[in-house]
Scaffold this active site. Structure first.
Site, mmCIF file in Angstrom:
data_model
loop_
_atom_site.group_PDB
_atom_site.id
_atom_site.type_symbol
_atom_site.label_atom_id
_atom_site.label_comp_id
_atom_site.label_asym_id
_atom_site.label_seq_id
_atom_site.Cartn_x
_atom_site.Cartn_y
_atom_site.Cartn_z
ATOM 1 N N GLY A 12 0.896 -1.124 -0.067
ATOM 2 C CA GLY A 12 0.209 -0.053 -0.166
ATOM 3 C C GLY A 12 0.874 1.281 -0.135
ATOM 4 N N ASP A 13 0.378 2.333 -0.013
ATOM 5 C CA ASP A 13 1.011 3.900 -0.054
ATOM 6 C C ASP A 13 1.976 3.835 -1.226
ATOM 7 O OD1 ASP A 13 -0.580 4.319 2.139
ATOM 8 O OD2 ASP A 13 0.711 3.587 3.419
ATOM 9 N N GLY A 15 1.409 5.418 -3.980
ATOM 10 C CA GLY A 15 1.154 6.458 -4.646
ATOM 11 C C GLY A 15 0.248 6.383 -5.689
ATOM 12 N N LYS A 16 -0.640 5.433 -5.570
ATOM 13 C CA LYS A 16 -1.870 5.086 -6.524
ATOM 14 C C LYS A 16 -2.637 6.297 -6.691
ATOM 15 C CE LYS A 16 -3.174 2.034 -3.157
ATOM 16 N NZ LYS A 16 -2.138 1.985 -2.535
ATOM 17 N N GLY A 40 -5.944 5.640 2.188
ATOM 18 C CA GLY A 40 -5.806 7.191 2.292
ATOM 19 C C GLY A 40 -5.094 7.337 1.041
ATOM 20 N N HIS A 41 -5.723 7.950 0.044
ATOM 21 C CA HIS A 41 -4.800 8.187 -1.353
ATOM 22 C C HIS A 41 -4.789 9.838 -1.546
ATOM 23 C CE1 HIS A 41 -6.793 4.323 -2.807
ATOM 24 N NE2 HIS A 41 -5.786 4.160 -2.033
ATOM 25 N N ARG A 143 -22.535 -13.901 5.873
ATOM 26 C CA ARG A 143 -23.757 -13.473 5.480
ATOM 27 C C ARG A 143 -24.752 -12.767 6.612
ATOM 28 N NH1 ARG A 143 -24.044 -19.554 3.372
ATOM 29 N NH2 ARG A 143 -22.682 -19.515 5.243
ATOM 30 N N GLN A 224 -5.031 -0.291 -0.892
ATOM 31 C CA GLN A 224 -4.100 -1.178 -0.262
ATOM 32 C C GLN A 224 -3.029 -1.988 -1.307
ATOM 33 O OE1 GLN A 224 -7.813 -1.844 0.904
ATOM 34 N NE2 GLN A 224 -6.997 -0.160 2.092
ATOM 35 N N THR A 300 -3.864 7.888 6.316
ATOM 36 C CA THR A 300 -5.018 7.668 7.255
ATOM 37 C C THR A 300 -4.776 7.868 8.618
ATOM 38 O OG1 THR A 300 -6.126 6.264 5.391
ATOM 39 C CG2 THR A 300 -6.955 5.918 7.575
ATOM 40 N N ASP A 333 12.204 10.248 -7.036
ATOM 41 C CA ASP A 333 13.060 11.385 -6.533
ATOM 42 C C ASP A 333 13.750 11.268 -5.121
ATOM 43 O OD1 ASP A 333 10.295 11.626 -6.421
ATOM 44 O OD2 ASP A 333 10.696 13.251 -4.798
ATOM 45 N N THR A 425 8.083 11.744 -10.338
ATOM 46 C CA THR A 425 9.179 12.329 -9.995
ATOM 47 C C THR A 425 8.966 13.272 -8.863
ATOM 48 O OG1 THR A 425 9.215 13.775 -11.791
ATOM 49 C CG2 THR A 425 10.625 11.753 -12.045
ATOM 50 N N GLY A 426 7.877 13.438 -8.198
ATOM 51 C CA GLY A 426 7.216 14.310 -7.008
ATOM 52 C C GLY A 426 5.840 14.338 -6.862
#
Ligand code: GDP
Ligand code: IMO
Ligand code: MG
Length: 446
Positions: A12-13, A15-16, A40-41, A143, A224, A300, A333, A425-426
């Site tokens: 996860g994390d 940079g999606k 947390g995106h 269920r 994730q 998050t 970077d 790159t940033g």
């Protein structure tokens, strides 16, 4: 038709959020298929930071349809707060947001139980985000969960809530010595949420398939990452949903035949937040330096992310499972200025029971071990590459990159047999190198 998945290939994390935001321009629809507000995106638009949790990152672009699919678990209060927060910042959220009636609902007792289970596990805890994700998926699978559509039928919602609370209250009182939860308190709260969210609820399966059939472009936004996937991750130190490419089909009701490209978002190094094995973790000052440079704190929970080198063993696993058609390499970077950069090519493992070691020699893993016990005992074997001293920050062309940075990426691409389509790159939208535009590539393939 070109429909592209963007998903994480690590823990996860990766940079999606940034990559989804960037590719949204070429899409008509952005759809989330799993997870919840544990995600947390981060997206930076004109120096303003937005953190999306359950709403697709595409919401920041005008005129795009955003879908929260059936595979997502929704905490109504958190979703309402997210909508209101965006509106306050002048982001349009209204007729552009669609919530699947089949998406499951996170109840207050899920959040409570998430915390209690973690407490009970003590040193064996998962390090969850505490958002009730695991217990909500447990109820889905057993269920007994509520779906968004169930909130719109107040009578049967109340009946089912009464039945569910009998079991839950028994557990809370007898095992955790907590006060009972009252039916009416939850009922009244959730009926208010239903009034607010009701207008967004629709049959997103029909909707998304119609849009695809009309030739609209869909971006499937993963949350994730592959190593947190319930089946293919480092179980039990995982989340409770299908974060891999297969999750798109079940989590949105879209056939695999309609998926044209799968972009794996890969950080140029590795991070992990929460507990669980992490063979290439750096426990020294370099790990701290990467954390500081990369701003590696959870979007998050604000927790410090553990940092380490890139791990080709786990990435091979991720590429195989997801069938990646390309990679978006992020945070290049952050590696600027290092003398050497290490990449893990395999693991060695000395089996305490000696069943896998021959004559006391450690055995070698080039594929991911199946258990965390073995993975925690693995030692990474590294290949060292030269670092670079020139800044790559904000580079937009390959020719802007120092030779050693290109060698680093060529090495990864060859070792994993996958093309790098995008290089980030940033943090900002325009800090990107397009090697191959994923939407154009998917069209060409057809
Ligand atoms: P996600 O969950 O995969 O969307 O990733 P997060 O938003 O949790 O974490 C990624 C962090 O890295 C965010 O703060 C992004 O703004 C930042 N980021 C993304 N791409 C880059 C990049 O190429 N370079 C740098 N320095 N930061 C980036
Ligand atoms: P995005 O989408 C990083 C981790 C938690 C914990 C484990 C289980 O921003 O990449 P959960 O609350 O899901 O039951 O926690 O999964 N985790 C994440 N780590 N990024 C995320 O999302 C995560 N979502 C959950 O830290 O280790
Ligand atoms: Mg994140």
């Amino acid at each position: 038709m070109s429909n592209i998945v963007v998903l994480g290939v690590q823990w996860g994390d990766e940079g999606k959020g940034k990559i989804v935001d960037l590719l949204t321009e070429g899409a008509d629809v952005v759809a989330r298929y799993q997870g919840g507000h544990n995600a947390g995106h981060t997206v930076i638009v004109k120096n303003k930071q937005f953190i999306l949790h359950v709403i697709p990152s595409g919401i920041l672009h005008k005129g795009k349809k955003c879908i929260i699919g059936n595979g997502v678990v929704i905490h109504p209060r958190a979703l309402i707060d997210e909508i209101e927060g965006l509106k306050k910042r002048r982001v349009t959220v209204g007729k552009n947001l669609f919530i699947s009636g089949r998406a499951h609902v996170i109840m207050p007792y899920h959040t409570l139980l998430d915390g209690k289970h973690e407490e009970a596990k003590g040193s064996q805890k998962i390090g969850t985000t505490g958002r009730g994700i695991g217990p909500a998926y447990v109820d889905k699978m057993s269920r007994s969960g509520f779906r968004m559509i169930d909130l719109l039928d107040s009578r049967s919602f109340k009946d089912k809530l009464k039945a569910n609370l009998e079991d839950i209250n028994f557990l809370l009182e007898k095992k955790y010595h907590q006060k009972k939860i009252s039916v009416n308190t939850i009922y009244n709260q959730y009926m208010k949420y239903a009034d607010y969210l009701g207008p967004f609820v629709t049959d997103t399966v029909v909707m998304i398939n119609d849009l695809i059939d009309q030739g609209r472009h869909v971006l499937f936004e993963g949350a994730q990452g592959t190593l947190l996937d319930i089946d293919h991750g480092t179980y039990p130190f995982v989340t409770s949903s299908s974060a891999t490419a297969g999750g798109v089909c079940t989590g949105l009701g879209v056939s695999p035949a309609k998926v044209d490209g799968i972009i794996g978002v890969m950080k140029a190094y590795t991070t992990r937040v929460g507990e669980g094995p992490f063979p290439t973790e750096l426990h020294d000052s370099l790990g701290e330096e990467l954390r500081a440079r990369g701003g590696e704190y959870g979007a998050t929970t604000g927790r410090a992310r553990r940092c380490g080198w890139l791990d080709l063993v786990s990435l091979r696993h991720a590429i195989r499972i997801n069938g990646l058609t390309g990679v978006a390499l992020t945070k290049l970077d952050v590696l600027d200025g290092l003398d050497t950069i290490k990449v893990c090519t395999s693991y060695t493992y000395k089996d305490p029971t000696n069943s896998c070691s021959r004559k006391g020699r450690a055995c070698k893993f080039t594929d991911m071990p199946q258990t965390v016990n073995v993975l925690s005992g693995c030692t990474p074997v590294y290949r060292e590459l030269d670092g670079w001293q020139k800044s790559t920050k904000g580079a937009t062309k390959m020719s802007d990159l120092p030779r050693q940075a290109r060698v680093y990426m060529d090495y990864i691409s060859e070792a994993l047999n996958v093309k790098i389509d995008l290089i980030s790159t940033g943090q900002k939208r325009d800090e990107i190198i397009f090697v191959n535009h994923p939407f154009k590539k998917a069209k060409k393939k057809k």
